[in-house]
Design an enzyme around this catalytic site. Structure first.
Site: not given
Length: 307
Positions: A63, A85, A127, A189, A209, A212
């Protein structure tokens, strides 16, 4: 036994036992605390891969390499067996077409059909697109502004800055492009990274921000450490410390089994990471360049992803 991982387990326990119960975008519900910090020392060659459950670290490396390529389509991930994803474009496809494809069938079409992949595998400017191609507009001879095809390469600029002006306070990159948030499958995130050079040592901060803690954190902290190690290698620096800063730190209500099982397990020392090859630049790394040793975790714990 107290280990570096214990601070993560402490946070999980505090969130689950004392977090505020809140509704959320997915409709699943969470318990959350706001504003938490952890620090992990990378100077001894160790890397923060959780040991209280197996983390598929090669998936995380793939990733990160995909992020650094600037790609925004899941096709290259799917071709490597990386499914993390897929749920977002799959949900969009089924919602907009009324289809009921499962993940396997959807990914098979992504791999087999160029047009299908182009339309439905695209995640928007997520991203990597922001890291490598932040939008930039140039003025033409007619006075009109048009979007530059390449945009601003934040990663290349970061490496240049670390090499040529190491004590700058502007070694920052971000994916939080306000103008394009609504075009993204998921707004970032892990949204901002900053770096600090002290002598010949590189340290970094990741600001999230939203985190999980049950599923995402394991990848987030490992990839942040991995990226710091790659930057240090490219800039002839030694790895120092990675600081993690989380704003909305949450556990999903349907992850009770994960939390209970993971908190019952004893953490081990983190494994070591070796980068066995130095490519010409940040964008030349391959999965074979990374070797993790001493990783003997507890078994994986399956849990649903909230989309």
């Amino acid at each position: 036994m107290r280990t570096a991982e214990s601070q993560y387990l402490d946070l999980v326990r505090r969130v689950w036992e004392g977090g505020v119960e809140r509704g959320d975008r997915t409709g699943t519900g969470t318990r959350a605390l706001f504003g938490e910090t952890m620090k992990f020392d990378l100077s001894d060659g160790t890397v923060p891969i959780l040991t209280t459950k197996r983390v598929f670290w090669k998936t995380a490396v793939r990733e990160m390499i995909w992020f650094l390529s600037g790609d925004r389509n899941i096709r290259k991930l799917v071709a490597q067996g990386v499914h993390i994803w897929t749920d977002w474009p799959l949900a969009r496809f089924n919602s907009e077409t009324g289809s009921g494809l499962d993940r396997a069938a959807f990914e098979a079409r992504i791999l087999a059909d160029d047009d299908f992949a182009g339309q439905w595998g695209d995640l928007g400017p997520v991203y990597g697109a922001q890291w490598r191609h932040w939008p930039q507009y140039v003025e033409g001879e007619d006075g009109r502004f048009t979007r530059d095809a390449n945009g601003i390469d934040q990663i290349a600029a970061l490496v240049h800055g670390l090499k040529n002006n190491p004590y700058s306070r502007r070694h920052i990159f971000t994916g939080w492009n306000v103008a394009e948030l609504d075009q993204m499958a998921l707004p970032p995130c892990h949204m901002m990274y900053q770096y600090f050079v002290s002598g010949n040592t590189l340290s970094g901060i990741l600001y999230q921000r939203s985190c999980d803690l049950g599923l995402g954190f394991a990848f987030n902290i490992f990839e942040a450490a991995l990226l710091l190690r790659m930057l240090a290698q490219q800039c002839d620096l030694l790895p120092g410390e990675i600081t993690w800063m989380g704003a909305d730190c949450h556990l999903y209500l349907n992850h009770e089994h994960l939390v209970t099982e993971q908190l019952s397990r004893a953490p081990q020392d983190f494994p070591r990471l070796e980068i066995v090859r130095r490519p010409e630049d940040m964008f030349g790394y391959a999965i074979e360049d990374f070797v993790v040793t001493g990783y003997d975790p507890h078994p994986a714990i399956a849990a649903p992803v909230a989309v």
